[in-house]
Design an enzyme around this catalytic site. Structure first.
Site, PDB file in Angstrom:
ATOM      1  N   SER A 100      33.544 -39.244  -0.841  1.00 48.47           N
ATOM      2  CA  SER A 100      34.564 -38.537  -1.619  1.00 48.47           C
ATOM      3  C   SER A 100      34.241 -37.061  -1.827  1.00 48.47           C
ATOM      4  CB  SER A 100      34.767 -39.215  -2.977  1.00 48.47           C
ATOM      5  OG  SER A 100      33.586 -39.163  -3.751  1.00 48.47           O
ATOM      6  N   SER A 146      19.146 -37.783   5.089  1.00 44.69           N
ATOM      7  CA  SER A 146      17.997 -37.421   4.272  1.00 44.69           C
ATOM      8  C   SER A 146      18.177 -35.971   3.834  1.00 44.69           C
ATOM      9  CB  SER A 146      16.709 -37.634   5.067  1.00 44.69           C
ATOM     10  OG  SER A 146      15.580 -37.295   4.310  1.00 44.69           O
ATOM     11  N   TYR A 185      13.438 -36.172  -6.160  1.00 44.45           N
ATOM     12  CA  TYR A 185      14.428 -36.154  -5.078  1.00 44.45           C
ATOM     13  C   TYR A 185      13.731 -36.170  -3.718  1.00 44.45           C
ATOM     14  CZ  TYR A 185      18.133 -34.518  -1.971  1.00 44.45           C
ATOM     15  OH  TYR A 185      19.024 -34.393  -0.932  1.00 44.45           O
ATOM     16  N   LYS A 195      13.787 -38.966  -0.569  1.00 45.71           N
ATOM     17  CA  LYS A 195      14.127 -38.635   0.816  1.00 45.71           C
ATOM     18  C   LYS A 195      12.932 -38.854   1.748  1.00 45.71           C
ATOM     19  CE  LYS A 195      18.414 -37.662   0.085  1.00 45.71           C
ATOM     20  NZ  LYS A 195      19.453 -38.586   0.580  1.00 45.71           N
TER      21      LYS A 195
END
Length: 279
Positions: free
Chosen positions: A13, A136, A151, A155
């Site tokens: 979205s 990633s 974060y 990843k």
């Protein structure tokens, strides 16, 4: 058109996922796209077509993911390309980030992708073909960004399991590519896509500076064009020799080279000590 691949894209979205879905549809592909809110997804994509299957999915729920995969197969007959794009950023120091905040980021960025992979693979294995693109970040290859520890950890996890996955599914004719973008001009740095800890520690000035830069100076000034990133992903999915690592953006290219050079320097500088540990 019948030869075009069927795509399944999560987190569609907004951001790179939205750019990818819109470009795929404009080029005549059939696309199943997921979001937590189906009305937001339909509004963002702005296409009413038999080629577009919007799905409300909670990627943290195996049942929700399973239902979406089955509905895609039931609608389009198969899935050729799975894009694990759903995720969000976390910008805060490791000391500042609570256990729950860290776990929440892993729940979406790591375990959500694993849910999709786990539910899609039986179909891909049966058809002896497929391509999984795990989105990633350059932060999954180089962690030298203050405030992005959690974060980056999510990843790095994506990079790690993707490399193992590539070897596991190779005998079934399935390919895996890790897509590692730098900064692209999406809403990733905007509210809702970038979360900061509720409790901050004033002493971490470098992290406050990073937050200010990302949220105020860099947002909507990123050098990367999401339309070109989408085109690159489509090209890779159609390439017979698709790479395991696809870096996107001049900034990602430079950061990857810096990380490789740093590791090589440590290897050679400490070679004697490294190799001295055998019996």
């Amino acid at each position: 058109m019948e030869n075009k691949k069927i795509w399944f894209v999560t987190g569609a979205s907004k951001g790179l996922g939205l750019s990818l879905v819109k470009k795929l549809l404009s080029e005549g592909y059939k696309v199943a796209a997921t979001s937590r809110n189906i009305s937001d997804l339909e509004t963002a994509v702005g296409v009413n077509s038999d080629a577009f299957l919007p799905l409300a999915v909670n990627i943290k729920s195996e049942e929700s993911v399973q239902e979406a995969i089955e509905k895609t197969i039931g609608t389009f007959g198969k899935i050729d390309v799975v894009v694990n794009n759903a995720g969000y950023g976390m910008l805060g120091g490791l000391e500042e980030t609570t256990d729950q905040e860290a776990r929440d980021n892993f729940e979406v960025n790591v375990f959500g992708s694993l849910n999709v992979i786990r539910k899609a693979l039986p179909y891909l294995r049966e058809q002896k073909s497929g391509h999984i693109l795990n989105i990633s970040s350059i932060g999954g290859f180089s962690g030298g960004f203050p405030g992005f520890g959690i974060y980056c950890a999510t990843k790095f996890a994506v990079n790690g399991f993707s490399e193992s996955l590539a070897e596991e599914v190779k005998p079934f004719g399935i390919k895996v590519t890790i897509v590692e973008p730098g900064y692209f001009r999406t809403n990733f740095l905007s509210e809702g896509s970038l979360v900061t800890p509720k409790n901050t520690i004033a002493e971490y000035q470098s992290i406050r500076d990073s937050q200010n830069m990302h949220q105020n100076s860099l947002d909507q000034q990123q050098a990367g064009d999401p339309e070109k990133a989408a085109a690159a992903m489509i090209a890779i999915a159609n390439h017979p020799d698709a790479p395991i690592n696809l870096f996107l953006g001049a900034d990602a290219y430079q950061a990857a080279h810096q990380k490789i050079a740093s590791v090589q320097k440590d290897l050679e500088t400490w070679k004697e000590l490294t190799t001295s540990t055998g019996f």
